[in-house]
Design an enzyme around this catalytic site. Structure first.
Site, PDB file in Angstrom:
ATOM      1  N   CYS A  70      38.695  13.520  13.364  1.00  0.00           N
ATOM      2  CA  CYS A  70      40.148  13.558  13.225  1.00  0.00           C
ATOM      3  C   CYS A  70      40.790  14.105  14.502  1.00  0.00           C
ATOM      4  CB  CYS A  70      40.538  14.353  11.977  1.00  0.00           C
ATOM      5  SG  CYS A  70      42.270  14.085  11.477  1.00  0.00           S
TER       6      CYS A  70
ATOM      7  N   HIS B 266      37.927  11.356   7.864  1.00  0.00           N
ATOM      8  CA  HIS B 266      37.190  12.566   7.506  1.00  0.00           C
ATOM      9  C   HIS B 266      35.916  12.174   6.750  1.00  0.00           C
ATOM     10  CE1 HIS B 266      40.135  15.709   8.546  1.00  0.00           C
ATOM     11  NE2 HIS B 266      41.027  14.755   8.310  1.00  0.00           N
TER      12      HIS B 266
ATOM     13  N   GLU C 139      33.571  14.045   5.772  1.00  0.00           N
ATOM     14  CA  GLU C 139      33.261  15.065   4.762  1.00  0.00           C
ATOM     15  C   GLU C 139      34.059  14.877   3.482  1.00  0.00           C
ATOM     16  OE1 GLU C 139      36.847  16.789   6.871  1.00  0.00           O
ATOM     17  OE2 GLU C 139      35.129  15.504   7.371  1.00  0.00           O
TER      18      GLU C 139
END
Length: 224
Positions: free
Chosen positions: A82, A192, A194
């Site tokens: 990001c 992202h 994650e």
């Protein structure tokens, strides 16, 4: 066993990133750290981030990390996430901020007032939610991930690399924008991983196994 340093400069979803890495690599040593020695010793480095580009640069300078990020991005497997992707470039429109200059190119703001979907509905900025990522070039971090897989995004700015060979993936909002870049030992994504469920965890798992080259990912017995 491998050491993974998640660079802590006071910005970013560090706990989520570190927990996702621990999940895909339970035998790895994952450190969320701003200690230059720990970062230099790590076998792999993750540079995450959310927030404003100028704040990122200020916090990196306050911790003496600006040059270190450039150093490790030249020397070992390196993953930007990001804002951590955007800061790799030379300049950002966000606050008219210089970047780290690791990759050639700039960061631009989505022109929200001029963006509409196929039905004519105005698209919001920030671009937030799930979107498809189309793979432009083969890379070990794409192993096991379908072309067009969906990842989770939250951003108002996007990267415009100076040369097309840097582009590893793109997405549509509504025009094509670069959502992943790759050069030598550096891979960076606008989304992202994650927060991106199975596809994101697969990408992080590939990063843990990656030797920093453009060939096939190395095997767990070698990397871990």
């Amino acid at each position: 066993m491998t050491d993974i340093a998640v660079i802590d400069y006071g910005m970013g979803n560090l706990r989520s990133v570190s927990k996702a890495l621990e999940h895909v690599a339970p035998r790895a040593r994952v450190s969320v750290t701003s200690d230059p020695d720990v970062i230099r010793r790590a076998g792999r480095v993750v540079f995450p981030g959310v927030g404003h580009a100028a704040d990122c640069l200020r916090e990196l300078d306050a911790r003496g990390l600006r040059e270190l990020v450039a150093e490790v991005a030249r020397s070992k497997p390196f993953l930007g996430i990001c804002l951590g992707m955007q800061m790799l470039f030379e300049h950002s429109e966000e606050g008219d901020t210089p970047g780290l200059g690791i990759l050639p190119g700039r960061v631009l703001r989505f022109p929200g007032e001029a963006m509409h979907d196929a039905q004519g509905e105005r698209l919001k900025v920030p671009h937030m939610g799930w979107n498809q990522v189309y793979q432009v070039q083969p890379h070990p971090l794409w192993n096991g991930i379908a072309d067009g897989a969906r990842f989770y995004f939250v951003h108002s700015y996007y990267c415009e690399p100076a040369t097309p060979d840097l582009v590893a993936g793109y997405s549509l909002y509504p025009f094509p924008f670069t959502s992943a870049v790759a050069r030598e030992n550096v891979f960076a994504v606008q989304f992202h991983p994650e927060k991106s469920q199975a596809a994101g965890l697969t990408l992080l798992g590939n990063f843990v196994l990656w030797d920093g080259g453009a060939g096939a990912a190395c095997t767990p017995s070698v990397c871990l």
